[in-house]
Design an enzyme around this catalytic site. Structure first.
Site, PDB file in Angstrom:
ATOM      1  N   HIS A 254     -17.058 -17.277  19.499  1.00  0.00           N
ATOM      2  CA  HIS A 254     -15.473 -17.532  19.111  1.00  0.00           C
ATOM      3  C   HIS A 254     -16.602 -19.351  18.789  1.00  0.00           C
ATOM      4  O   HIS A 254     -16.161 -20.245  20.183  1.00  0.00           O
ATOM      5  CB  HIS A 254     -14.351 -17.461  20.330  1.00  0.00           C
ATOM      6  CG  HIS A 254     -13.071 -17.928  19.146  1.00  0.00           C
ATOM      7  ND1 HIS A 254     -12.140 -17.159  18.682  1.00  0.00           N
ATOM      8  CD2 HIS A 254     -12.159 -19.599  19.465  1.00  0.00           C
ATOM      9  CE1 HIS A 254     -11.535 -18.462  18.299  1.00  0.00           C
ATOM     10  NE2 HIS A 254     -11.572 -19.467  18.453  1.00  0.00           N
ATOM     11  N   CYS A 255     -15.973 -19.899  17.234  1.00  0.00           N
ATOM     12  CA  CYS A 255     -15.576 -21.563  17.443  1.00  0.00           C
ATOM     13  C   CYS A 255     -14.875 -22.340  16.862  1.00  0.00           C
ATOM     14  O   CYS A 255     -14.244 -21.950  16.287  1.00  0.00           O
ATOM     15  CB  CYS A 255     -17.716 -21.757  15.765  1.00  0.00           C
ATOM     16  SG  CYS A 255     -17.015 -23.491  15.797  1.00  0.00           S
ATOM     17  N   PRO A 256     -14.051 -22.802  17.987  1.00  0.00           N
ATOM     18  CA  PRO A 256     -13.008 -24.026  18.272  1.00  0.00           C
ATOM     19  C   PRO A 256     -13.226 -24.657  17.255  1.00  0.00           C
ATOM     20  O   PRO A 256     -12.139 -25.203  15.961  1.00  0.00           O
ATOM     21  CB  PRO A 256     -12.951 -24.803  19.519  1.00  0.00           C
ATOM     22  CG  PRO A 256     -14.295 -24.168  19.820  1.00  0.00           C
ATOM     23  CD  PRO A 256     -15.103 -24.057  19.481  1.00  0.00           C
TER      24      PRO A 256
END
Length: 382
Positions: free
Chosen positions: A181-183
């Protein structure tokens, strides 16, 4: 069977003790008994079957920490996206207002054409792939029932999971071929947007490296100019007056230097120099940090695995090594084939139209089923 008086007394004492404990529990308030029963259930859940290991205990103990991190990341995702857009736009403003006039006034026509063409091509690739990576769904499990094969059942979604599918605690959904999951995207990186994410990292690294290398001399000049004018107030500029000059009274008594005014340093020049330093420091930092991440993902793509599968395959390899066996990644089709599958290259022209130019083509497969090849062969003869 004979019972001694001592054993009878012990039985009576233990019976009275148990009854006292039960009476004490019954005397507890209902809300306190519920908390006690729930705490006991949590303790028992740590050893619910023989498959419990250190990972299960670790996940159970640190579940509040994981939940807090997921919650904060979910709500700060939009802030990270705005930060990326603001920083990128600030570099563009400096490039168009400061660097472009310098290029047009100092460079030869061939170099001007190169900088304008390459810079705008790189900018288009960055903007396109960032937008697609952030807005494209990574791929989720279908809601309708199907006869597709699955390898496990998600403990949180309670749904069958196909191969390479993992649950994201931030999105609270199972993601097909999940990488992470890429913020900075406020989105998961999965089957349908993995290529967009990697292309964005690659072209952003190239763009920052281009700005850092081409702007190095400008950075040095701006830094030296700021340092020179910063110390100009501490110095005593002037021309020494000696001999006849002192006799005819060119200077007031006690003064030996003819004071000359400092060269003008306007606010505009100061802002231009600071902008160049800001641009060079930011682009150099991003080029190094994001470049390392891009290289790491390139290595994973060459091996046919994601960031999560890297850890899973490593543990599986260690487990089989203890039995004297060798683990082989079933989704590794060979380095060149892995890149062809990842980039969606099916013919020679696709290296231009799908790799070097913006392309919204879907990835190979649906993310639910995967080809497993025990023998490496050319999947796509390009």
């Amino acid at each position: 069977m004979r019972c001694s008086p001592g054993s009878v007394l012990n039985l009576l004492r233990s019976g009275r003790l148990r009854s006292c404990v039960r009476r004490g529990r019954n005397r507890l308030p209902l809300w306190l008994r519920k908390i006690w029963l729930y705490a006991r259930l949590l303790v028992h859940s740590l050893c619910f079957n023989t498959l419990t290991d250190s990972d299960v205990v670790f996940d159970s103990v640190f579940e509040p920490v994981f939940w807090t991190v997921d919650y904060v990341t979910r709500w700060f995702g939009l802030l990270f996206v705005c930060l990326v857009v603001i920083l990128t736009c600030s570099i563009l403003v400096i490039a168009y207002t400061v660097l472009l006039p310098l290029i047009l006034n100092t460079y030869s026509p061939p170099w001007i054409a190169w900088h304008i063409c390459y810079g705008h091509w790189n900018l288009v690739m960055i903007a396109f792939h960032y937008y697609k990576a952030a807005k494209t769904s990574p791929g989720h499990l279908p809601t309708e029932k199907s006869d597709r094969p699955f390898v496990s059942v998600c403990k949180k979604c309670i749904m069958p999971k196909p191969a390479r599918t993992h649950h994201c605690g931030i999105c609270n959904r199972c993601i097909l071929k999940m990488d992470h999951h890429c913020p900075w995207l406020n989105n998961c990186v999965g089957h349908f947007n993995h290529r967009y994410f990697f292309s964005f990292c690659l072209f952003m690294t190239l763009g920052c490296g281009y700005c850092s290398i081409s702007g190095r001399n400008l950075f040095l000049d701006a830094y030296n100019a700021l340092e020179r004018f910063k110390h100009s107030d501490l110095e005593k500029p002037g021309i020494p007056v000696t001999g006849m000059g002192l006799l005819i009274g060119l200077l007031p008594s006690g003064q030996t230097n003819f004071q000359t005014p400092a060269p003008p340093y306007t606010l505009k020049e100061r802002m231009i120099h600071k902008s160049i330093i800001y641009m060079w420091v930011l682009t150099s930092t991003v080029a190094v940090a994001l470049g390392a991440l891009t290289v790491w993902h390139a290595v994973l793509i060459s091996r046919g695995e994601t960031s999560i599968e890297r850890h899973v395959n490593k543990k599986e390899g260690q487990r089989l090594a203890a039995w004297g066996k060798v683990y082989r990644n079933p989704f590794n089709y060979g380095k060149l084939n892995n890149w062809k599958v990842f980039l969606g290259v099916e013919k020679k022209s696709h290296w231009l139209t799908r790799v070097l130019l913006p392309s919204g083509h879907p990835p190979r497969g649906d993310g639910l089923t995967w080809d497993i090849l025990p023998v490496r062969k050319d999947l796509i003869p390009v």
